[in-house]
Design a protein around this motif. Sequence first.
Motif, PDB file in Angstrom:
ATOM      1  N   THR B 126       0.801  -1.197   0.151  1.00  0.00           N
ATOM      2  CA  THR B 126       0.180   0.043  -0.204  1.00  0.00           C
ATOM      3  C   THR B 126       0.857   1.269  -0.107  1.00  0.00           C
ATOM      4  O   THR B 126       1.626   1.345   0.946  1.00  0.00           O
ATOM      5  CB  THR B 126      -1.020   0.139   1.221  1.00  0.00           C
ATOM      6  OG1 THR B 126      -1.656  -1.053   1.300  1.00  0.00           O
ATOM      7  CG2 THR B 126      -2.008   1.199   1.073  1.00  0.00           C
ATOM      8  N   ALA B 127       0.620   2.139  -1.168  1.00  0.00           N
ATOM      9  CA  ALA B 127       1.342   3.297  -1.011  1.00  0.00           C
ATOM     10  C   ALA B 127       0.662   4.654  -1.078  1.00  0.00           C
ATOM     11  O   ALA B 127      -0.511   4.673  -1.728  1.00  0.00           O
ATOM     12  CB  ALA B 127       2.094   3.405  -2.541  1.00  0.00           C
ATOM     13  N   ARG B 128       1.159   5.593  -0.077  1.00  0.00           N
ATOM     14  CA  ARG B 128       0.252   6.731   0.162  1.00  0.00           C
ATOM     15  C   ARG B 128       1.164   8.030  -0.411  1.00  0.00           C
ATOM     16  O   ARG B 128       2.286   8.264   0.244  1.00  0.00           O
ATOM     17  CB  ARG B 128      -0.068   7.022   1.765  1.00  0.00           C
ATOM     18  CG  ARG B 128      -0.733   5.908   2.242  1.00  0.00           C
ATOM     19  CD  ARG B 128      -0.965   5.977   3.626  1.00  0.00           C
ATOM     20  NE  ARG B 128      -1.805   4.656   4.174  1.00  0.00           N
ATOM     21  CZ  ARG B 128      -3.066   4.516   4.180  1.00  0.00           C
ATOM     22  NH1 ARG B 128      -3.922   5.478   3.671  1.00  0.00           N
ATOM     23  NH2 ARG B 128      -3.625   3.607   4.465  1.00  0.00           N
ATOM     24  N   TRP B 129       0.779   8.575  -1.282  1.00  0.00           N
ATOM     25  CA  TRP B 129       1.487   9.797  -1.938  1.00  0.00           C
ATOM     26  C   TRP B 129       0.683  10.795  -1.200  1.00  0.00           C
ATOM     27  O   TRP B 129      -0.376  11.168  -1.153  1.00  0.00           O
ATOM     28  CB  TRP B 129       1.179   9.865  -3.433  1.00  0.00           C
ATOM     29  CG  TRP B 129       1.532  10.930  -4.148  1.00  0.00           C
ATOM     30  CD1 TRP B 129       1.168  12.315  -4.065  1.00  0.00           C
ATOM     31  CD2 TRP B 129       2.633  11.112  -4.889  1.00  0.00           C
ATOM     32  NE1 TRP B 129       1.667  13.099  -4.956  1.00  0.00           N
ATOM     33  CE2 TRP B 129       2.858  12.334  -5.416  1.00  0.00           C
ATOM     34  CE3 TRP B 129       3.667  10.027  -5.563  1.00  0.00           C
ATOM     35  CZ2 TRP B 129       3.600  12.833  -6.423  1.00  0.00           C
ATOM     36  CZ3 TRP B 129       4.382  10.507  -6.535  1.00  0.00           C
ATOM     37  CH2 TRP B 129       4.433  11.773  -7.012  1.00  0.00           C
ATOM     38  N   ILE B 130       1.719  11.812  -0.496  1.00  0.00           N
ATOM     39  CA  ILE B 130       0.998  13.077  -0.027  1.00  0.00           C
ATOM     40  C   ILE B 130       1.345  14.158  -0.582  1.00  0.00           C
ATOM     41  O   ILE B 130       2.542  14.599  -0.719  1.00  0.00           O
ATOM     42  CB  ILE B 130       1.527  12.971   1.673  1.00  0.00           C
ATOM     43  CG1 ILE B 130       1.208  11.712   2.127  1.00  0.00           C
ATOM     44  CG2 ILE B 130       1.236  14.202   2.410  1.00  0.00           C
ATOM     45  CD1 ILE B 130       2.069  11.548   3.486  1.00  0.00           C
TER      46      ILE B 130
END
Lengths: 132, 140
Positions: B126-130
Amino acid sequence: MTPEVGDRHRQVVAERLTRTQLVAYAGASGDFHPFHHDEIYATAHGFDQLFAHGMLTMGITGQALVTVFGPDGLHRYGADFLKPVWPGDTLTAELTVSAVHADGSVDVDIATTDQHGTLVLRGAAAGRLAAG
Amino acid sequence: MRSFEFPIEAGHIQEFKRAVGDYDASFDPDAVAPPTFTVAADRHDPEYDRRLRSDRPWPPVAPESGSGFHAGMVFEYHRHPKAGEVLTATVADGQEWFKQGRRGGQLRFREIVTTFFDDDGRPCVTARWINVRAANEVRE
């Protein structure tokens, strides 16, 4: 050896970063934003020169994590991009154990600095240390 | 939410490792993907616009339009993908929050969450781009 809170690992992860490496990263990642390869575009938009992708700095720092956790020991890796990284910069990643859990996994704080000691990336990771 | 396939190719892993500083990375048909590799799924995303496209002008978004900057990233590894797998990426909006900036203005942070599922439908990464931008630049 059992890890302890406060244990540190320091690793130079980039020496005199080149524009060529930025272009290589653009190709490998698919991110061709002109800030990262087009000097004219970058200066026209207020920057002194082109600069590295935040994800390149994070990927470069990831080398230190692979050294410590091995290729498949990481459970989590997060980072904030604090300052631009420029061609010519030398980056050092420092990992500091912040917690050791009963199951043997550890948490580490991450600080990546440039050759002036400026913090360019701050993060945290968790995982199981590589054997040996 | 949208989705697309991300084939994990051994040559792509080699190219990516070299780009992040492992200059002598060799071709390994069974290679484990390095920690940030899944960001390179973007090249398979039909909506991705940080590349030359026949249907859009270049560059895609000028900074003065208030698109913001990439402020950070978080990866959670349920397991580490290997060469030869084909993952399915799903992209969705994540959390949103506001914070006071150092220069007095308010900043808006938004997450884009990409989850990579394996052939069995289990989450792999799971990748979260902020993304961050000045709140007064936000134009919906």
